[in-house]
Design a protein around this motif. Structure first.
Motif, PDB file in Angstrom:
ATOM      1  N   UNK A   1      -5.712  -3.920 -10.463  1.00  0.00           N
ATOM      2  CA  UNK A   1      -6.725  -3.001  -9.957  1.00  0.00           C
ATOM      3  C   UNK A   1      -6.349  -2.512  -8.558  1.00  0.00           C
ATOM      4  N   UNK A   2      -6.767  -1.276  -8.261  1.00  0.00           N
ATOM      5  CA  UNK A   2      -6.407  -0.630  -7.007  1.00  0.00           C
ATOM      6  C   UNK A   2      -7.595   0.189  -6.507  1.00  0.00           C
ATOM      7  N   UNK A   3      -7.660   0.316  -5.183  1.00  0.00           N
ATOM      8  CA  UNK A   3      -8.579   1.265  -4.575  1.00  0.00           C
ATOM      9  C   UNK A   3      -7.790   2.495  -4.170  1.00  0.00           C
ATOM     10  N   UNK A   4      -8.359   3.661  -4.406  1.00  0.00           N
ATOM     11  CA  UNK A   4      -7.712   4.930  -4.097  1.00  0.00           C
ATOM     12  C   UNK A   4      -8.651   5.744  -3.220  1.00  0.00           C
ATOM     13  N   UNK A   5      -8.181   6.133  -2.046  1.00  0.00           N
ATOM     14  CA  UNK A   5      -9.057   6.898  -1.163  1.00  0.00           C
ATOM     15  C   UNK A   5      -8.282   7.504  -0.005  1.00  0.00           C
ATOM     16  N   UNK A   6      -8.960   8.174   0.800  1.00  0.00           N
ATOM     17  CA  UNK A   6     -10.363   8.489   0.591  1.00  0.00           C
ATOM     18  C   UNK A   6     -10.574   9.951   0.961  1.00  0.00           C
ATOM     19  N   UNK A   7     -11.758  10.444   0.659  1.00  0.00           N
ATOM     20  CA  UNK A   7     -12.096  11.815   1.010  1.00  0.00           C
ATOM     21  C   UNK A   7     -12.737  11.860   2.392  1.00  0.00           C
ATOM     22  N   UNK A   8     -12.769  13.043   2.986  1.00  0.00           N
ATOM     23  CA  UNK A   8     -13.428  13.271   4.270  1.00  0.00           C
ATOM     24  C   UNK A   8     -14.303  14.510   4.125  1.00  0.00           C
ATOM     25  N   UNK A   9     -15.612  14.334   4.268  1.00  0.00           N
ATOM     26  CA  UNK A   9     -16.555  15.443   4.119  1.00  0.00           C
ATOM     27  C   UNK A   9     -17.574  15.356   5.245  1.00  0.00           C
ATOM     28  N   UNK A  10     -17.610  16.384   6.100  1.00  0.00           N
ATOM     29  CA  UNK A  10     -18.506  16.371   7.248  1.00  0.00           C
ATOM     30  C   UNK A  10     -19.854  17.026   6.950  1.00  0.00           C
ATOM     31  N   UNK A  11     -20.045  17.492   5.715  1.00  0.00           N
ATOM     32  CA  UNK A  11     -21.291  18.169   5.364  1.00  0.00           C
ATOM     33  C   UNK A  11     -22.296  17.250   4.677  1.00  0.00           C
TER      34      UNK A  11
ATOM     35  N   UNK B   1     -12.552  14.405  -8.371  1.00  0.00           N
ATOM     36  CA  UNK B   1     -11.434  15.265  -8.784  1.00  0.00           C
ATOM     37  C   UNK B   1     -10.335  15.294  -7.735  1.00  0.00           C
ATOM     38  N   UNK B   2     -10.724  15.366  -6.458  1.00  0.00           N
ATOM     39  CA  UNK B   2      -9.730  15.383  -5.383  1.00  0.00           C
ATOM     40  C   UNK B   2      -8.888  14.108  -5.390  1.00  0.00           C
ATOM     41  N   UNK B   3      -9.536  12.965  -5.518  1.00  0.00           N
ATOM     42  CA  UNK B   3      -8.814  11.693  -5.511  1.00  0.00           C
ATOM     43  C   UNK B   3      -7.932  11.552  -6.754  1.00  0.00           C
ATOM     44  N   UNK B   4      -8.471  11.963  -7.901  1.00  0.00           N
ATOM     45  CA  UNK B   4      -7.711  11.878  -9.149  1.00  0.00           C
ATOM     46  C   UNK B   4      -6.464  12.752  -9.085  1.00  0.00           C
ATOM     47  N   UNK B   5      -6.625  13.963  -8.557  1.00  0.00           N
ATOM     48  CA  UNK B   5      -5.499  14.895  -8.463  1.00  0.00           C
ATOM     49  C   UNK B   5      -4.407  14.354  -7.559  1.00  0.00           C
ATOM     50  N   UNK B   6      -4.794  13.811  -6.405  1.00  0.00           N
ATOM     51  CA  UNK B   6      -3.806  13.278  -5.467  1.00  0.00           C
ATOM     52  C   UNK B   6      -3.146  12.015  -5.992  1.00  0.00           C
ATOM     53  N   UNK B   7      -3.901  11.219  -6.747  1.00  0.00           N
ATOM     54  CA  UNK B   7      -3.310  10.008  -7.327  1.00  0.00           C
ATOM     55  C   UNK B   7      -2.234  10.373  -8.345  1.00  0.00           C
TER      56      UNK B   7
ATOM     57  N   UNK C   1       0.863  -1.176   0.000  1.00  0.00           N
ATOM     58  CA  UNK C   1       0.000   0.000   0.000  1.00  0.00           C
ATOM     59  C   UNK C   1       0.898   1.225   0.000  1.00  0.00           C
ATOM     60  N   UNK C   2       0.572   2.200  -0.824  1.00  0.00           N
ATOM     61  CA  UNK C   2       1.351   3.436  -0.885  1.00  0.00           C
ATOM     62  C   UNK C   2       0.430   4.598  -0.558  1.00  0.00           C
ATOM     63  N   UNK C   3       0.933   5.522   0.274  1.00  0.00           N
ATOM     64  CA  UNK C   3       0.097   6.618   0.752  1.00  0.00           C
ATOM     65  C   UNK C   3       0.828   7.949   0.666  1.00  0.00           C
ATOM     66  N   UNK C   4       0.151   8.927   0.120  1.00  0.00           N
ATOM     67  CA  UNK C   4       0.573  10.327   0.194  1.00  0.00           C
ATOM     68  C   UNK C   4      -0.673  11.170  -0.072  1.00  0.00           C
ATOM     69  N   UNK C   5      -1.353  11.519   1.001  1.00  0.00           N
ATOM     70  CA  UNK C   5      -2.617  12.234   0.856  1.00  0.00           C
ATOM     71  C   UNK C   5      -3.783  11.309   0.600  1.00  0.00           C
ATOM     72  N   UNK C   6      -3.577  10.280  -0.235  1.00  0.00           N
ATOM     73  CA  UNK C   6      -4.534   9.198  -0.435  1.00  0.00           C
ATOM     74  C   UNK C   6      -3.764   7.884  -0.419  1.00  0.00           C
ATOM     75  N   UNK C   7      -4.461   6.791  -0.156  1.00  0.00           N
ATOM     76  CA  UNK C   7      -3.821   5.480  -0.245  1.00  0.00           C
ATOM     77  C   UNK C   7      -4.069   4.897  -1.633  1.00  0.00           C
ATOM     78  N   UNK C   8      -3.116   4.074  -2.077  1.00  0.00           N
ATOM     79  CA  UNK C   8      -3.253   3.291  -3.307  1.00  0.00           C
ATOM     80  C   UNK C   8      -3.119   1.831  -2.884  1.00  0.00           C
ATOM     81  N   UNK C   9      -4.233   1.112  -2.914  1.00  0.00           N
ATOM     82  CA  UNK C   9      -4.315  -0.228  -2.335  1.00  0.00           C
ATOM     83  C   UNK C   9      -4.531  -1.268  -3.438  1.00  0.00           C
ATOM     84  N   UNK C  10      -3.590  -2.202  -3.637  1.00  0.00           N
ATOM     85  CA  UNK C  10      -3.785  -3.230  -4.666  1.00  0.00           C
ATOM     86  C   UNK C  10      -4.851  -4.244  -4.261  1.00  0.00           C
ATOM     87  N   UNK C  11      -5.710  -4.596  -5.213  1.00  0.00           N
ATOM     88  CA  UNK C  11      -6.753  -5.603  -4.963  1.00  0.00           C
ATOM     89  C   UNK C  11      -6.652  -6.772  -5.928  1.00  0.00           C
TER      90      UNK C  11
END
Length: 346
Positions: free
Chosen positions: A240-250, A262-268, A226-236
């Motif tokens: 294929x990989x899962x990329x996450x995650x966002x945090x939204x309290x609203x 867009x946020x996840x794509x930019x960080x990836x 697993x590699x992380x910098x702002x988001x994680x990149x998790x091999x499945x």
């Protein structure tokens, strides 16, 4: 008559039910599958050192001792695979970030979980000019497979009902809990983010968090970590990989958003040097709390009404340990850790 009626068949409810049944209790779980969105879309990462400042997670030794024992034993018993250990690499942002970590690694408790040397990754795959911190004992639980496995186990013991649960149907006396035709000595709510609508526990300061993840295909990238910098990149698997995650309290509904994507794509793009293809986009509501500690304990008025929830994004790490603690509390009157006991709110 059941000993315990458990409301919610996600990660928390199924694990607690399994523990109680194994210790001889008669249990019924009521679950509405459509409510398990958070558990079923969760990436399932477990990681002992978290946050922007690489802090050692609460009770890391106890939690990781238990999860590394509990999940593999359950795999062996059930004949299924859902627990995967993977090294976790946190990419440094700067020389300052490096130095801060080098100072911190002298603190008590960190040595078990980290490699002392700064690691370098393949520069053709990863944008990694300042190196990375390698974290041990991390990995992934396939939460969807895990929940399915335990729900099948509960079904085989006539201990699971898939149906809608109406909070207003609960009748509480000092001796018995009744909802429709089901009677039990006690009821335990493992209802995740739905606790905000639970009339017994909506007084607790819940703070659910909306989160989004992407599924992507990356043709030439690490599949063993697993590699992380702002988001994680998790091999499945299968590139294929899962990329996450966002945090939204609203946001209060598990909907995907253009902003989240867009946020996840930019960080990836700040991690991966090659091309990638987005193949999925998912959202869920994490059952978090205001102080970011779980909610365990007994209702202040109704002595046979309990809660086991509020695990947020760390459920995979917390639940094996805290389900063991909670069963001992229920069956043997052991004390709960003060950090997670709902008495702290009263």
């Amino acid at each position: 008559m059941y000993d315990y009626l458990i409301i919610g068949g996600g990660l928390a409810g199924t694990t607690l039910a399994y523990r109680l049944i194994k210790l001889g209790a008669k249990v019924m779980v009521i679950d509405e599958p459509s409510q398990n969105i958070s558990s079923n879309v969760a990436a399932g990462i477990f990681n002992p050192i978290t946050g922007k400042r690489t802090a050692l997670t609460w009770k890391a030794n106890e939690m990781f001792d238990e999860l590394h024992s509990f999940y593999p034993k359950l795999e062996e018993e059930m004949g299924e695979s859902f627990f995967y250990q993977l090294p976790f690499y946190k990419l440094f942002d700067s020389i300052f970030d490096q130095n801060e970590w080098l100072n911190k690694q002298q603190e008590y408790g960190y040595n078990r979980f980290i490699e002392p040397q700064i690691q370098s990754l393949n520069s053709e795959m990863v944008d990694n000019p300042f190196g990375a911190l390698q974290i041990a004992e991390a990995g992934r639980l396939d939460t969807k497979s895990y929940i399915k496995t335990l729900q099948n186990w509960l079904f085989s013991r006539n201990a699971l009902l898939h149906q809608h649960f109406d909070y207003s149907s609960v009748e509480v006396t000092n001796e018995i809990i009744k909802t429709n035709e089901i009677k039990a000595q006690a009821i335990i709510f493992c209802d995740g983010s739905n606790s905000m609508a639970n009339p017994f526990f909506n007084y607790l300061p819940h703070k659910p968090v909306h989160g989004e993840i992407l599924e992507v295909e990356i043709p030439n990238f690490y599949e063993d970590r697993v590699i992380n910098k702002g988001v994680f990149v998790l091999p499945t698997g299968d590139k294929k990989y899962l990329v996450g995650s966002t945090y939204n309290w609203d946001l209060t509904e598990p909907i995907t958003t253009k902003e989240g994507k867009l946020e996840l794509e930019t960080k990836l793009k700040e991690i991966v040097k090659g091309d990638f293809k987005i193949t999925g986009h998912f959202a869920g509501i994490r059952p978090s709390t205001k102080d970011r500690r779980a909610y365990l304990g007994q209702h202040p008025t109704h002595k046979n009404v309990y809660i086991f929830g509020g695990f947020g994004s760390k459920g995979v790490s917390l639940i094996p340990y805290l389900s063991k603690v909670f069963t001992n509390y229920l069956l043997h009157d052991d004390e709960l850790p003060k950090e997670v006991d709902i008495c702290r709110v009263r």
